[in-house]
Design a protein around this motif. Structure first.
Motif, short mmCIF file in Angstrom:
data_model
loop_
_atom_site.label_atom_id
_atom_site.label_comp_id
_atom_site.label_asym_id
_atom_site.label_seq_id
_atom_site.Cartn_x
_atom_site.Cartn_y
_atom_site.Cartn_z
N LYS A 58 33.65 38.25 21.31
CA LYS A 58 33.85 39.51 22.03
C LYS A 58 32.71 39.82 22.99
N GLY A 59 31.47 39.58 22.57
CA GLY A 59 30.31 39.91 23.40
C GLY A 59 30.24 39.16 24.71
N ALA A 60 30.91 38.02 24.81
CA ALA A 60 30.89 37.22 26.05
C ALA A 60 32.06 37.54 26.97
N MET A 61 33.02 38.31 26.50
CA MET A 61 34.25 38.54 27.28
C MET A 61 33.98 39.29 28.59
N ALA A 62 33.08 40.27 28.59
CA ALA A 62 32.81 41.03 29.82
C ALA A 62 32.23 40.13 30.91
N ARG A 63 31.34 39.22 30.52
CA ARG A 63 30.75 38.28 31.49
C ARG A 63 31.84 37.40 32.09
N LEU A 64 32.79 36.93 31.26
CA LEU A 64 33.87 36.08 31.76
C LEU A 64 34.82 36.86 32.66
N ALA A 65 35.05 38.14 32.35
CA ALA A 65 35.88 38.98 33.21
C ALA A 65 35.24 39.13 34.58
N THR A 66 33.94 39.35 34.60
CA THR A 66 33.21 39.49 35.87
C THR A 66 33.25 38.18 36.67
N LEU A 67 33.03 37.05 36.00
CA LEU A 67 33.09 35.75 36.68
C LEU A 67 34.49 35.47 37.22
N THR A 68 35.51 35.91 36.49
CA THR A 68 36.89 35.75 36.97
C THR A 68 37.10 36.55 38.24
N GLU A 69 36.62 37.78 38.25
CA GLU A 69 36.76 38.62 39.44
C GLU A 69 36.01 38.01 40.62
N GLU A 70 34.81 37.53 40.41
CA GLU A 70 34.03 36.91 41.48
C GLU A 70 34.74 35.68 42.02
N ALA A 71 35.31 34.87 41.14
CA ALA A 71 36.05 33.68 41.58
C ALA A 71 37.28 34.08 42.37
N GLY A 72 37.96 35.12 41.93
CA GLY A 72 39.15 35.58 42.63
C GLY A 72 38.84 36.05 44.04
N VAL A 73 37.76 36.79 44.20
CA VAL A 73 37.35 37.25 45.53
C VAL A 73 37.01 36.04 46.41
N ARG A 74 36.24 35.09 45.84
CA ARG A 74 35.86 33.88 46.59
C ARG A 74 37.08 33.07 47.02
N LEU A 75 38.11 33.04 46.17
CA LEU A 75 39.32 32.26 46.45
C LEU A 75 40.37 33.05 47.25
N GLY A 76 40.09 34.31 47.54
CA GLY A 76 41.03 35.11 48.32
C GLY A 76 42.25 35.57 47.53
N LYS A 77 42.12 35.71 46.23
CA LYS A 77 43.24 36.17 45.40
C LYS A 77 43.48 37.66 45.63
N SER A 78 44.71 38.08 45.40
CA SER A 78 45.04 39.49 45.54
C SER A 78 44.41 40.29 44.41
N ASP A 79 44.27 41.60 44.62
CA ASP A 79 43.74 42.48 43.57
C ASP A 79 44.58 42.38 42.31
N GLU A 80 45.90 42.26 42.48
CA GLU A 80 46.82 42.15 41.34
C GLU A 80 46.57 40.84 40.57
N ASP A 81 46.41 39.74 41.29
CA ASP A 81 46.14 38.45 40.63
C ASP A 81 44.81 38.47 39.89
N ILE A 82 43.81 39.09 40.51
CA ILE A 82 42.50 39.19 39.87
C ILE A 82 42.58 40.03 38.61
N ALA A 83 43.23 41.18 38.69
CA ALA A 83 43.35 42.06 37.52
C ALA A 83 44.08 41.37 36.38
#
Length: 192
Positions: free
Chosen positions: A59-84
């Motif tokens: 559980k303690g690592a989940m927030a970091r992975l959520a943030t990294l997912t969002e950063e990757a999504g922005v870098r890849l040009g994913k939509s806000d919906e896909d990132i969420a």
């Protein structure tokens, strides 16, 4: 003489993944997870190469992975919906086992066979968790195929990739049964 294991067969005939978003606390402890990982590691692995490994995300690592997912999504040009949607597995997650495919040099075993083995580990892990009474769901998502995410999140080497993320926790609401494949449509019998 055939020896049937009716309980195991009944489990396989009725098994049902639980959507990750319906899983609730608590998640299995290290001791509770050990037999599940042991069962998953007994998967056929084409030459005893062990072309897989596990990363347990608590559980303690989940927030970091959520943030990294969002950063990757922005870098890849994913939509806000896909990132969420992609980050929700970490925003809501309690425990996940990352099954890492490890490609190893072999003159006999083809790389695709190692991929098959890692996929089989994911299914065995999922079934072992369900058989142990936990709710479980095998996910992946676009971020699990992004090299930058894989390296930042899990430190994967060049010869490694994510085969699946198996979320395991307490079963929440039971989902309705879904349609299953029509065996007559997907089965061919060869008799000669």
């Amino acid at each position: 003489m055939l020896t049937r294991n009716d309980a195991a067969l009944e489990f396989l005939l009725t098994r049902r993944s639980r959507p990750a978003k319906t899983l609730v606390a608590p998640a299995p402890t290290r001791a509770e997870l050990a037999p599940i990982l042991t069962a998953a590691a007994r998967t056929p692995d084409h030459g005893m190469m062990e072309p897989f490994r596990f990363i347990v995300v608590k559980k303690g690592a989940m927030a970091r992975l959520a943030t990294l997912t969002e950063e990757a999504g922005v870098r890849l040009g994913k939509s806000d919906e896909d990132i969420a949607k992609a980050r929700s597995q970490f925003d809501l997650g309690h425990l996940a086992v990352v099954v890492v495919e490890v490609q190893k040099d072999s003159p006999k075993i083809q790389p695709l066979e190692m991929t098959y083995s890692a996929g089989a580990v994911c299914l065995s892990l999922l079934n072992a968790a369900l058989a142990s009474g936990w709710g479980a769901n095998w996910l992946s998502g676009w971020m699990s195929h992004d090299r930058g995410f894989c390296e930042a999140a899990f430190g994967l080497a060049e010869n490694e990739r994510i085969a699946g993320l198996v979320h395991i926790a307490t079963e929440g609401p039971v989902p309705p049964e879904r349609p299953r494949p029509d065996l007559d449509k997907i089965t061919t019998w060869v008799e000669a």
